[in-house]
Write an enzyme that holds these catalytic residues in place. Structure first.
Site, PDB file in Angstrom:
ATOM      1  N   SER A  21       0.711  -1.384   0.028  1.00  0.00           N
ATOM      2  CA  SER A  21      -0.044  -0.115   0.201  1.00  0.00           C
ATOM      3  C   SER A  21       0.840   1.242  -0.105  1.00  0.00           C
ATOM      4  O   SER A  21       0.494   2.334  -0.838  1.00  0.00           O
ATOM      5  CB  SER A  21      -0.997   0.161   1.246  1.00  0.00           C
ATOM      6  N   LYS A  70     -10.036  -5.083  11.211  1.00  0.00           N
ATOM      7  CA  LYS A  70     -11.092  -4.340  10.168  1.00  0.00           C
ATOM      8  C   LYS A  70     -12.620  -4.328  11.232  1.00  0.00           C
ATOM      9  O   LYS A  70     -13.328  -3.548  10.940  1.00  0.00           O
ATOM     10  CB  LYS A  70     -11.509  -5.233   9.092  1.00  0.00           C
ATOM     11  N   ASN A  91     -12.268  -0.771   6.356  1.00  0.00           N
ATOM     12  CA  ASN A  91     -10.769  -0.698   5.793  1.00  0.00           C
ATOM     13  C   ASN A  91     -10.448   0.859   5.761  1.00  0.00           C
ATOM     14  O   ASN A  91      -9.343   1.039   5.354  1.00  0.00           O
ATOM     15  CB  ASN A  91     -10.787  -1.439   4.756  1.00  0.00           C
ATOM     16  N   ASP A 106     -13.376  -1.811   0.491  1.00  0.00           N
ATOM     17  CA  ASP A 106     -13.038  -3.663   0.264  1.00  0.00           C
ATOM     18  C   ASP A 106     -14.102  -4.058  -0.948  1.00  0.00           C
ATOM     19  O   ASP A 106     -13.614  -4.474  -1.758  1.00  0.00           O
ATOM     20  CB  ASP A 106     -12.906  -4.468   1.407  1.00  0.00           C
ATOM     21  N   LYS A 157     -19.256 -19.944  12.281  1.00  0.00           N
ATOM     22  CA  LYS A 157     -18.993 -18.420  12.004  1.00  0.00           C
ATOM     23  C   LYS A 157     -19.442 -18.054  10.708  1.00  0.00           C
ATOM     24  O   LYS A 157     -19.979 -17.118  10.394  1.00  0.00           O
ATOM     25  CB  LYS A 157     -17.321 -18.209  12.030  1.00  0.00           C
ATOM     26  N   GLY A 236      -4.941 -10.693  -6.897  1.00  0.00           N
ATOM     27  CA  GLY A 236      -5.417  -9.698  -5.721  1.00  0.00           C
ATOM     28  C   GLY A 236      -4.816  -8.539  -5.752  1.00  0.00           C
ATOM     29  O   GLY A 236      -5.521  -7.675  -5.002  1.00  0.00           O
TER      30      GLY A 236
END
Length: 281
Positions: A21, A70, A91, A106, A157, A236
């Site tokens: 980033s 997050k 984010n 995101d 979850k 990605g």
């Protein structure tokens, strides 16, 4: 060189060694002629509150939030926008005066990475994982008209998240391939810095698009396995790039999104050939 007028921005995550980033954002700032600097902060979970206090104290204008912060970061901000509220994770933080606002880009990263190679309306999607990025991916895919199944190592979850976000089902990771699907999005950290995949190669549907949110390495085992199955693969980097462009706009305002996405991608580094198929972006 940074000076007293330089706008400070950055990212909090743990661990921080893999992040691209800073290179991407700083290249965008240079292309736009902005007096801004983007830094990386390795913040363990126990120090997140202290880090956010530092953001306020040092007037950090925009802060990216990555794994594993997050969802927890929502506890330390003043305002959460509608999208981040619906997703249940943020984010992006922007300091507006004395108020620290949380949002989520995101989901835009996911859909904008996929849309050049696959129409999402009516698509049957599977999201691997049940964390903050899975929340954003599920939200984005459903917003674009796709049905979504959540698969996770801990099934309970995934089931809870599916109920919360209105997904169409949930199950275990080894259930990939049990039902037809058009899109697979990996949001787990499996493959980050290692040659592993979250799923068996034979479970990857042949006629699908596979996006791996992991970008270090960029040629993840999942994408390599998907290519051997004849699936379309999406790096990605394109999720990272597109969500980053939206982050920049959150504090700076509108930019030429295509131009800045290309600037950020160039700063990310050369794109490897995963499968021989065209990449997104």
């Amino acid at each position: 060189m940074p000076n007293a007028e330089t706008v400070l921005c950055g990212i909090v995550l743990h661990p921080a060694g893999h992040t691209r980033s800073p290179a991407m954002h700083n290249a965008a700032y240079a292309a736009l002629g902005l007096d801004a600097a983007y830094l990386s902060f390795d913040v363990p979970p126990a120090l997140l509150e202290e880090a956010i206090e530092g953001v306020r104290r040092h007037r950090v204008r925009q802060l990216s939030v990555s794994i594993p912060h997050k969802t927890e970061v929502l506890s330390w901000v003043d305002d959460v926008d509608e999208t981040a509220t619906a997703i249940g994770a943020a984010n992006t933080l922007v300091l507006d005066g004395e108020h620290l606002r949380a949002s989520n880009t995101d989901w835009l990263g996911v859909v904008r990475a996929l849309e050049p190679v696959r129409t999402l309306e009516g698509a049957r999607a599977v999201v691997l994982g049940a964390g903050g990025t899975a929340r954003a991916a599920t939200y984005g895919l459903r917003a674009r008209g796709a049905s979504v199944r959540l698969l996770n190592r801990t099934v309970a979850k995934a089931e809870a998240l599916a109920r919360e976000l209105g997904a169409d089902g949930a199950g275990a990771l080894d259930e990939l391939g049990d039902a037809p699907c058009d899109v697979v999005v990996n949001t787990t950290s499996v493959g980050l810095g290692e040659d592993r995949s979250p799923v068996r190669v034979e479970a990857i549907p042949r006629a699908c698009v596979v996006l791996d949110a992991v970008y270090a390495p960029e040629r993840t085992r999942l994408l390599q396995d998907a290519a051997t199955r004849g699936a379309q693969t999406v790096s990605g980097r394109w999720m990272l790039v597109h969500q980053a462009v939206a982050q920049l706009e959150a504090w700076h305002g509108p930019v030429d999104a295509d131009r800045i996405a290309n600037v950020m991608s160039a700063a990310f580094g050369p794109e490897p050939d995963v499968s021989g198929h065209a990449g997104a972006g």
